[in-house]
Each structure stands twice: as structure tokens, then as C-alpha cells.
Design a protein around this motif. Structure first.
Motif, mmCIF file in Angstrom:
data_model
loop_
_atom_site.group_PDB
_atom_site.id
_atom_site.type_symbol
_atom_site.label_atom_id
_atom_site.label_comp_id
_atom_site.label_asym_id
_atom_site.label_seq_id
_atom_site.Cartn_x
_atom_site.Cartn_y
_atom_site.Cartn_z
ATOM 1 N N SER A 346 20.359 5.760 -28.981
ATOM 2 C CA SER A 346 20.666 6.657 -27.856
ATOM 3 C C SER A 346 20.629 5.897 -26.536
ATOM 4 O O SER A 346 21.499 6.061 -25.673
ATOM 5 N N ALA A 349 23.648 3.666 -26.325
ATOM 6 C CA ALA A 349 24.851 4.455 -26.025
ATOM 7 C C ALA A 349 24.883 4.847 -24.553
ATOM 8 O O ALA A 349 25.944 4.862 -23.917
ATOM 9 N N GLY A 353 27.734 3.931 -21.826
ATOM 10 C CA GLY A 353 28.477 4.990 -21.147
ATOM 11 C C GLY A 353 28.306 5.016 -19.644
ATOM 12 O O GLY A 353 29.068 5.690 -18.947
ATOM 13 N N SER A 397 26.018 19.979 -21.855
ATOM 14 C CA SER A 397 26.913 19.151 -22.661
ATOM 15 C C SER A 397 26.505 19.068 -24.122
ATOM 16 O O SER A 397 27.348 18.832 -24.983
ATOM 17 N N HIS A 410 24.778 9.990 -31.427
ATOM 18 C CA HIS A 410 26.235 10.153 -31.529
ATOM 19 C C HIS A 410 26.774 11.013 -30.391
ATOM 20 O O HIS A 410 27.841 10.729 -29.832
ATOM 21 N N ARG A 411 26.049 12.066 -30.035
ATOM 22 C CA ARG A 411 26.505 12.920 -28.947
ATOM 23 C C ARG A 411 26.422 12.196 -27.606
ATOM 24 O O ARG A 411 27.290 12.355 -26.746
ATOM 25 N N ALA A 413 26.814 9.067 -27.156
ATOM 26 C CA ALA A 413 27.908 8.096 -27.110
ATOM 27 C C ALA A 413 29.231 8.740 -26.719
ATOM 28 O O ALA A 413 30.144 8.044 -26.248
ATOM 29 N N SER A 414 29.355 10.050 -26.889
ATOM 30 C CA SER A 414 30.630 10.721 -26.594
ATOM 31 C C SER A 414 30.699 11.283 -25.178
ATOM 32 O O SER A 414 31.726 11.841 -24.786
ATOM 33 N N LEU A 415 29.637 11.148 -24.400
ATOM 34 C CA LEU A 415 29.633 11.713 -23.050
ATOM 35 C C LEU A 415 30.549 10.927 -22.119
ATOM 36 O O LEU A 415 30.632 9.698 -22.198
ATOM 37 N N ALA A 416 31.199 11.640 -21.204
ATOM 38 C CA ALA A 416 32.102 11.008 -20.238
ATOM 39 C C ALA A 416 31.335 10.616 -18.980
ATOM 40 O O ALA A 416 30.189 11.008 -18.766
ATOM 41 N N GLU A 419 30.010 13.431 -16.851
ATOM 42 C CA GLU A 419 28.823 14.055 -17.436
ATOM 43 C C GLU A 419 27.586 13.200 -17.195
ATOM 44 O O GLU A 419 26.493 13.720 -16.949
ATOM 45 N N TRP A 420 27.756 11.882 -17.252
ATOM 46 C CA TRP A 420 26.617 11.001 -16.987
ATOM 47 C C TRP A 420 26.157 11.127 -15.537
ATOM 48 O O TRP A 420 24.961 11.069 -15.241
#
Length: 615
Positions: A346, A349, A353, A397, A410-411, A413-416, A419-420
Motif C-alpha cells: 500500500s 502504491a 501514485g 474513494s 490494489h485499491r 494503486a488505482s487512485l488518481a 484523489e491523492w
């Protein structure tokens, strides 16, 4: 050629113009202030803060924001802060990074006043800048017209009763007020009002505070405004406008020139010449030391950098040895799940990101992800309310009810990027100085982690975290995290240990099962010996020896003795390294008594230098 040259010169000119106005129209003054503020001595800073308190006693200004909140607003592009102020603020806080919060805030307020000098009323400007006015004079402060200088001098001679007279309520006829406003509009370049306001705020609070003091300050500023616009006022208008000040400082007195007798002028000139001739030569100013940029990986930058380089070069055989040793260490420390793979993945990721975010926001995101990862891994011990409280920054999110640590990674890693940014803004505040070195180390290892198994990633992350925080960890805690890599990427220089400590560390690496069992036996140390040892190790000189012994014991002991017994033996072996490192500060009796728990396993006499054979 001409058009190209013209274009190049044009670009150079535009670049110069941009640099000259990066802090707004008063860029030169702002830059000069920042440089001067950085060179203030502690005694001068005390003066600044003393004047600031005096100004606050009359100005009724609200409590200012903290330095941390100001910096956060600058970094997050707060719309309340203009671009020139934000740029200047970044430079100011970087320059005064080692100063206390109140000093930084005082300098910030003064700097804002300079940036907005053309837009602020004179009194508003003076409230912010008065604390620094005597130490960092403003531009144009030395070109005041004579009447303004005399007014400022007269203010310094007034008594409390006279200031109280200035603080009385007064009113000006509308016609005279309009004439004054029109005259002031034509003389915006004149700084008489500013100078008088600064002088009044520096003088009046010594005699009068609260509302009466503020009223007296405003009356004095009114006098400065009149003097600054006098050329565009008629004598009748000046007389009418000066009515509130006349009983205390007659307007005619500002035009009087005191003639100094010729004899006194001659004596003063001769005295000045003698002082100049006999004055000792000035010492050459010592250039201020160049401030080094903070190391990206913190105080242990070199060790962390060497690890980052070395870990990427380990062979498959070395990795097998690292993982095998990690299992051995976990068999005695029982910390195998202290930072599980889901948490590490996490964090990695998150680092991937947030590449486009600045360091401060990255640190906040790091804290949020680390807390969330640990909460999910330990969710069996938390109720849903406690879990949601920790995971609040992610809730829009990510839904957490069905997640575990791995699913969270995994979730994450998918954040834009957007969102960060939101998550970082909602995350708890982070100590950037403490978190940034670990974040930087993680960033340097992102590509390496991408092709590694979970076990390898967790082992490497534990090791680099321990290196970054090495001097904040106890030697045995550091060894528990770094021992798997100790032989592949050494962090202890054997030559720095000394002969007897090196022999002891070697002996620890050769311990047998019976010796480990002896070291695992419970033992106690009396208070007197404990005090002696604490005094001997207070300066940290024993750390390298204790670390080296702990690193060797972490790998050797678990092969002979696992579980709590193995952990007890490791602790005793590390204790031996501490004692051996400070043996020269102990008496023979103290050394013998402290060595008692280790003596049956590693006799003290066995560590002495071997006798030379006779020829």
C-alpha cells in the motif's frame, strides 16, 4: 541573424523582468528583507519580539496563524495567498527554517506588508512592519522631509499625559477631510505617514496601551498624513486639520530650526574627527557559512544511499540467504507481521501514485496510508467506528467493509492524482522533517520493489526503514530489522569497534546451543551497577559495539535456540556488546560484575589479546 538575436535578447529581457518582479512590485525590498532577517542575531530577535508585543498591546490584532498552518496554506495554493506572497513565503520559511514559530510568523507578517506596501494603509503597514523597522530600515526611510523628522523626534519626548491628550476624541469638518484625502491621493509616493506610524507604534505603547494607546497612535498618524500632503493644502486647511495635535505639538514648532552656537559646532566637529582617527580598524566581516541542503534520506543519508544501491545488486543466492535469515530473526522476535506485505505494498502504491505531488503532501498521504494499512491488518481488534475514524480520508474513494490489507493495496494503486490531493488534504498533519527521509528512500526503491516478491519487498522495506531511523531505534530494535542484510550490505565498520569488541562479536557468531541456553537464563543487575553503566554509555559511544553484537546474535542464536529463550539470549548478547564497548570507563570490579551474565558462555579472559610466542 538580426531577428534571431532580437528574439534571444527579448527572451533574456523578459526573463530578467520576471525575476525582478517575482515577488511583486517591491521584489528588491522583499529580497533585502529576507536576507537581513536571516542575519539577525538572537539579541536582535528579542528586540523584534519585544516591539511586536508592544504593538499588539494597542493594535488589537487577532491571534496570527501558526507557522505550520501558514506553510500548509502556501503549499496547498490557498486562494487567500497571492502568487507573489506564496513565492516569497517559500523563500522566507526556507531561510528561517531553524527559527522558532513566533519569529517566523513575525517575519511573515512583515514580509507580507512589504509585498503589499503600495496597497496597504500606512497604519496597517506599520502594525506589521514596526517590529523590524529599527533593525531593517525601509527604503525611503532616510529621505523624510525635515518637518516629519521633527515630528518623530517630538513624539519621543512626549509624556504619558501628552499621549493621553492625543488619544482624546476629535472630529474634522467634512470639507477639510475631503481636502486632505485629495491631497493624499496626489502624494502617494510620500512616506511621511508610514514613518510616523512606525514611530508612534514603537513609542506610544511604552506609555499607553489598549484603546487609549490606539487612539493616540491614530492621531499621530493623522499628523504624519498632514505633513506628507502639506504641499497640496492651504495654510487654513493645515491649521484646521492640525487642531487635534496642536495642544501637544504646535505646528509652528515643526518649522523652528534650533541654531547651534558656532563654538559648539566646532567642538562637535573636532570630537567627531578625533573619534574617526582613533577608531580601531574594523574587523573584516566573516562570510556567513553556506547552509547545506538537507540530506534527502536524513541524518543517515550515506548508509541509506549505500543500501539502496546495494540491494538492487544482490544476487539470487544472496536473496535466498536474506530471506532465510529473516525467518530466523522472526523465530525469536515474533515480529514477522509487524509491517505485513499488504501495508508495504500500500505504501509503495502510494509513492507511485503521488509522483506529481510535493513533498509535504506526499508525507501526509504516507501517514494516511500507513495508518489505514495497519488498521485493516488489525481490524479484528478494532470495531467499525474505530476503523472508519482512521480511514476517513479515503472514504469517498474506497469502501472498507470488504477489504483486507492486500485488497487495500490494489485499491490504493488505482487512485488518481486528484484523489491523492484530496486524501493528502484530509489526512492528519505530518511532521515532514521526520517522514520525508523515509518517503524519499521509498521513492528511490519504487522500481526495485516492482519486480520483487512480497517477502523480499517487506524485508527490504524493514531494512531501509531501520536505516533511516537508525539513531531513533535501540540497537536491538535496529538489529531485528536489519540483521537479514547485515552480511550482504554491512553497515558496521569492524575497524571502528576495537580489538576486544571485535573478538566479542566474533565469539557471538560462534555460540553453540549450550552457550545460548546459558545466555537465555534470567539475570538481574543491582541499581548501583545500572547507574554506573548508564553513565558510561550516556554519550552513545557504546552504540556501535552493541549494534554489532546484536546483529550477529540475531542470526546466530535462532539457529540454536528459538522462541522466548532465543530472544532472551539475543538481549544478553547485545548487553555484552554494550559493556565491552565501554570497558575502559569501568573499574575491574565493575566490569567483572557486569560481565557475570555472559561469563559462563564467553569468558572475559578469552577476549584478551593472545600472548605472543617466544622466539
Amino acid at each position: 541573424m538580426a531577428p534571431a538575436s532580437h528574439g534571444l535578447l527579448g527572451r533574456i529581457q523578459r526573463a530578467n523582468d520576471d525575476a525582478a518582479h517575482r515577488f511583486g512590485p517591491h521584489t528588491a525590498e522583499v529580497e533585502a528583507f529576507i536576507v537581513a532577517a536571516a542575519q539577525l542575531t538572537p539579541w536582535q530577535w528579542r528586540q523584534v519580539l519585544a516591539v511586536r508585543r508592544l504593538v499588539g498591546s494597542v493594535s488589537k490584532e487577532g491571534a496570527p496563524d501558526s507557522a505550520r498552518s501558514i506553510q500548509a496554506a502556501i503549499r496547498t495554493s490557498d486562494t487567500r495567498i497571492s502568487e507573489p506572497i506564496a513565492r516569497a513565503g517559500e523563500v522566507l520559511f526556507d531561510t528561517l527554517v531553524k527559527k522558532s514559530d513566533d519569529k517566523q510568523v513575525a517575519a511573515w507578517q512583515a514580509m507580507i506588508a512589504i509585498v503589499m506596501r503600495s496597497q496597504l494603509p500606512a497604519l496597517k503597514f506599520a502594525v506589521s512592519y514596526a517590529p523590524f523597522a529599527a533593525l531593517i530600515p525601509l527604503s525611503s526611510s532616510d529621505v523624510l522631509e525635515p518637518k516629519t523628522r521633527r515630528l518623530i523626534a517630538r513624539l519621543g519626548d512626549l509624556t504619558k499625559e501628552q499621549f493621553e491628550m492625543l488619544g482624546r476624541r476629535w472630529r474634522i469638518e467634512p470639507a477639510a477631510s475631503r481636502a486632505l484625502l485629495q491631497a493624499v491621493a496626489k502624494n502617494r509616493h510620500v512616506k511621511s505617514e508610514e514613518a510616523v506610524a512606525i514611530a508612534a507604534l514603537s513609542l506610544i505603547p511604552h506609555q499607553l496601551v489598549g484603546d487609549p494607546g490606539w487612539a493616540a497612535v491614530r492621531t499621530a498618524v493623522h499628523a504624519g498624513r498632514i505633513l506628507g500632503a502639506q504641499d497640496d493644502l492651504t495654510p487654513q486647511e493645515v491649521a484646521e486639520l492640525w487642531v487635534p495635535i496642536e495642544p501637544v505639538i504646535p505646528f509652528a514648532s515643526l518649522s523652528e530650526v534650533v541654531e547651534i552656537p558656532a563654538g559648539e559646532r566646532v567642538r562637535a566637529a573636532v570630537g567627531s574627527a578625533i573619534k574617526t582617527i582613533t577608531r580601531p580598524p574594523r574587523t573584516r566581516a566573516v562570510a556567513a557559512p553556506v547552509t547545506r541542503a538537507a540530506a534527502p534520506y536524513g541524518p543517515n543519508h550515506n548508509e541509506v544511499a549505500a543500501f539502496i544501491k546495494g540491494v538492487a545488486e544482490l544476487s539470487p543466492i544472496q536473496w535466498l540467504r536474506v530471506l532465510d535469515r529473516r525467518k530466523l530473526v522472526s523465530s525469536v522476535t515474533r515480529e514477522g507481521a509487524a509491517e505485513p506485505a499488504g501495508v508495504v505494498r500500500s505504501i509503495l502504491a502510494m509513492l507511485e501514485g503521488t509522483r506529481d505531488l510535493d513533498s509535504y503532501l506526499r508525507c501526509r498521504a504516507f501517514v494516511a496510508v500507513e495508518r489505514a494499512g495497519f488498521a485493516l491488518e488489525s481490524r479484528a481488534r478494532l470495531n467499525l467506528d474505530q476503523l472508519r475514524q482512521v480511514l476517513t480520508p479515503f472514504e469517498p474513494s474506497i469502501a472498507f467493509e470488504e477489504l483486507n490489507g492486500g485488497g487495500f493495496a490494489h485499491r490504493v494503486a488505482s487512485l488518481a492524482k486528484t484523489e491523492w490531493q484530496r486524501i493528502a488534504a484530509a489526512a492528519p498533519d505530518a511532521n515532514e522533517e521526520a517522514v520525508a527521509p523515509l518517503v524519499n528512500a521509498g521513492i528511490a526503491l519504487i522500481d526495485f520493489f516492482g519486480g520483487r516478491s512480497d517477502d523480499e519487498a517487506v524485508a527490504a522495506w524493514h531494512a531501509v526503514s531501520a536505516l533511516v531511523h537508525r539513531h531513533h531505534l535501540t540497537p536491538i530494535k535496529f538489529a531485528a530489522s536489519y540483521a537479514p542484510f547485515a552480511s550482504a550490505i554491512p553497515v558496521t565498520n569492524p575497524r571502528s569497534l576495537g580489538a576486544m569488541v571485535s573478538r566479542y562479536v566474533t565469539a557471538v557468531g560462534r555460540l553453540g546451543p549450550s552457550q545460548c541456553a546459558v545466555l537465555a537464563q534470567p539475570w538481574q543487575m543491582d541499581d548501583a551497577l545500572s547507574s554506573v553503566l548508564s553513565g558510561a554509555v550516556a554519550d552513545g559511544s557504546s552504540r556501535s559495539g552493541e549494534e554489532a553484537a546484536a546483529l550477529n546474535a540475531m542470526v546466530t542464536v535462532p539457529m540454536r535456540l528459538a522462541g522466548s529463550g532465543g530472544w532472551a539470549a539475543v538481549k544478553t548478547a547485545a548487553f555484552g556488546g554494550r559493556v565491552m564497548a565501554v570497558r575502559n570507563r569501568l573499574t575491574a570490579e565493575q566490569l567483572t560484575a557486569l560481565w557475570a551474565p555472559i561469563q559462563p558462555a564467553i569468558p572475559l579472559a578469552s577476549l584478551s589479546a593472545p600472548a605472543r610466542a617466544r622466539r
